[in-house]
Design an enzyme around this catalytic site. Structure first.
Site, short mmCIF file in Angstrom:
data_model
loop_
_atom_site.label_atom_id
_atom_site.label_comp_id
_atom_site.label_asym_id
_atom_site.label_seq_id
_atom_site.Cartn_x
_atom_site.Cartn_y
_atom_site.Cartn_z
CD GLU A 83 42.67 33.18 47.36
OE1 GLU A 83 42.19 32.69 48.38
OE2 GLU A 83 43.89 33.39 47.21
CG ASP B 236 46.51 33.66 48.96
OD1 ASP B 236 45.81 33.66 47.93
OD2 ASP B 236 46.01 33.71 50.09
CD GLU C 281 37.71 48.04 59.64
OE1 GLU C 281 37.41 47.48 58.56
OE2 GLU C 281 38.87 48.11 60.06
CB ILE D 101 41.93 43.17 49.97
CG1 ILE D 101 41.87 42.97 48.45
CG2 ILE D 101 41.76 44.65 50.30
CD1 ILE D 101 40.55 43.37 47.82
CG HIS D 102 45.80 42.23 54.42
ND1 HIS D 102 45.67 41.47 55.55
CD2 HIS D 102 46.09 41.35 53.43
CE1 HIS D 102 45.86 40.20 55.27
NE2 HIS D 102 46.12 40.11 53.98
#
Length: 493
Positions: A232, A164, A288, A167-168
């Site tokens: 994905e 898999d 964020e 994004i982190h």
């Protein structure tokens, strides 16, 4: 679209479209200045005003990183995403819904053929330091450190081999250490890491930076649309009509994206954690998507880097967390998920969905719904419930009729003001899990909330009751071509 296969071809496409790309040769510091400049040029989203939606911006001279460039804001405009994916911006959710249902698997090419391996740096070399090799920006002076914000993290289940990409947020902590934050329960790689850690094994992981924008959009799909085991990258392949080219890493048993500008090879170390702001002690992490700077996590897993590879004259791609770029990366896949759920339950009623910029692409959806017969009354609220089921982080749904443009905030507010009565058209769903980054979702804000990240979800039904539709017909103007009066160069709607 057929000409876009990597970041460089995407940039070349944008160069030919007025207003979509800009570059500067003025020297810039990666610490604070890159994001500080782009805040005014094109960040948009939930960034504190003044800001706006503008072109992608390439910085050609980055202090301390000769030969490298930094690109910011590639996806910070829905119109630009439409150009990059060769799709009407209003139909992007439908494009992604179709792509996820007809996946095209990645293909493997030999390492010697992969552009990402043009230059190689091994961790064992005396001067190896990821902070020198990667021009990763520090978004604000309060940040815990330089962050990789657009890294495609790729790993595999240690038992099944299923892979898999997600994004982190990744913070450069030392010369060969990167911290990696996992939102609890929200990403497949988190499950892979936990399984490997339970077995006492490191988890090989590659981080590909600067790739085809179709990959960046597709990587943001989440369950239930893409359950555990769904790669994905196959949805990205469907968007392009050809499999994403992967290649084997040089130091770990894992794959990476062959046309990436940079690739970091490493391992998630079992039972090894660091304080995210250990180098700055600011107590902050980075901006964020809700528009606030998140707190530094006291304990985050770490990646020990084995190698960094890159193309010649590489491009570091980055984004601002609260910018319109996050809206599009998170919001468009969410729109696809909502479309899929509602269309299955009640075909032909959903006209469109927009995950609104003010919610960072996650918190708010505007659903355009058509009531075709009397028995459709009430189904619009069922559609909102399906949207909440499709995407747990969604907090607010605004329902509008087919004659209201969901992408036009003024038109949505028109519906709120003329087709909504708060006491009968507001539906509260209290005590439901949402997203921990919303600062209002805390017990100190609302004592009824049992835990951080639990919220009261709300439906604003701004649709006209079916039996009253003939009393809410909007003024009918002539349908004609204004170019006859404005000239051939006039840009119409």
């Amino acid at each position: 679209m057929g000409n876009v296969k990597d970041l460089r071809s995407a940039v070349e496409l944008l160069k030919g479209i007025p207003g979509q790309y800009a570059q500067t040769d003025v020297s810039v510091k990666p610490h604070g200045e890159i994001s500080g400049v782009y805040r005014y040029v094109g960040a948009g989203g939930t960034v504190k005003r003044p800001t706006r939606t503008g072109p992608a911006l390439m910085f050609n001279q980055v202090e301390g990183h000769p030969g490298a460039r930094v690109l910011i804001g590639l996806l910070a405009s829905r119109e630009r995403v439409g150009h990059l994916l060769d799709c009407d911006p209003r139909r992007l959710g439908f494009l992604l819904n179709e792509a996820v249902q007809r996946p095209v698997p990645p293909v493997l090419i030999e390492p010697g053929e992969a552009p990402c391996h043009e230059v190689v740096h091994y961790a064992g070399e005396p001067d190896f330091d990821i902070r020198r090799l990667l021009p990763a920006p520090t978004n604000t002076p309060e940040d815990a450190g330089p962050y990789i914000t657009m890294g495609m993290c790729y790993a595999s289940d240690v038992e099944t081999g299923e892979s898999d990409v997600t994004i982190h947020r990744l913070c450069l902590q030392d010369k060969d250490l990167i911290s990696m934050y996992f939102v609890p329960g929200a990403r497949h790689l988190g499950a892979f890491r936990e399984k490997a850690q339970a077995m006492g094994k490191p988890l090989p992981i590659s981080i590909s930076i600067g790739v085809d924008p179709a990959i960046e959009i597709a990587s943001c799909f989440e369950p239930p649309t893409t359950p555990l085991g769904y790669n994905e990258l196959a949805a990205a392949g469907a968007i392009r009509g050809t499999g994403v080219e992967m290649t084997s890493c040089l130091t770990i048993p894992e794959k990476c994206i062959a046309h990436a500008e940079y690739v970091i090879e490493g391992e998630l170390v079992p039972n090894c954690y660091v304080r995210e702001d250990q180098n700055t002690n600011t107590g902050k992490a980075m901006p964020e998507f809700p528009g606030y700077t998140g707190g530094a996590n006291p304990q985050v897993p770490v990646i020990r880097v084995k190698a960094v590879t890159h193309r010649k004259n590489p491009i570091m791609q980055t984004c601002i967390g609260p910018s319109e770029e996050h809206v599009n990366m998170a919001g468009i896949p969410t729109e696809a998920s909502i479309i899929q759920m509602i269309e299955k339950a009640m075909p032909g009623r959903l006209k469109n969905v927009y995950c609104h910029s003010s919610g960072g692409g996650k918190y708010m959806a505007v659903i355009q719904f058509e009531k075709k017969e009397a028995s459709d009354e009430g189904r619009q609220r069922q559609a909102a419930l399906l949207a909440f089921a499709a995407f747990s982080e969604l907090k607010h749904v605004i329902l509008v009729d087919e004659d209201v443009d969901p992408f036009d905030t003024g038109d949505v507010l028109f519906a709120l003001n003329t087709r909504y009565q708060g006491d009968v058209d507001t539906i509260f769903i209290p005590g439901v899990r949402c997203h921990p980054l919303d600062p209002s979702q805390r017990n100190c804000y609302n004592p009824a909330l049992r835990d951080r990240g639990i919220s009261c979800k709300t439906i604003f039904d701004c649709t006209v009751p079916f039996e009253l539709k003939d009393q809410f017909v909007r003024a009918k103007f002539l349908e004609l071509d204004a170019a006859h009066w404005m000239g051939a160069d006039w840009e119409g709607i």
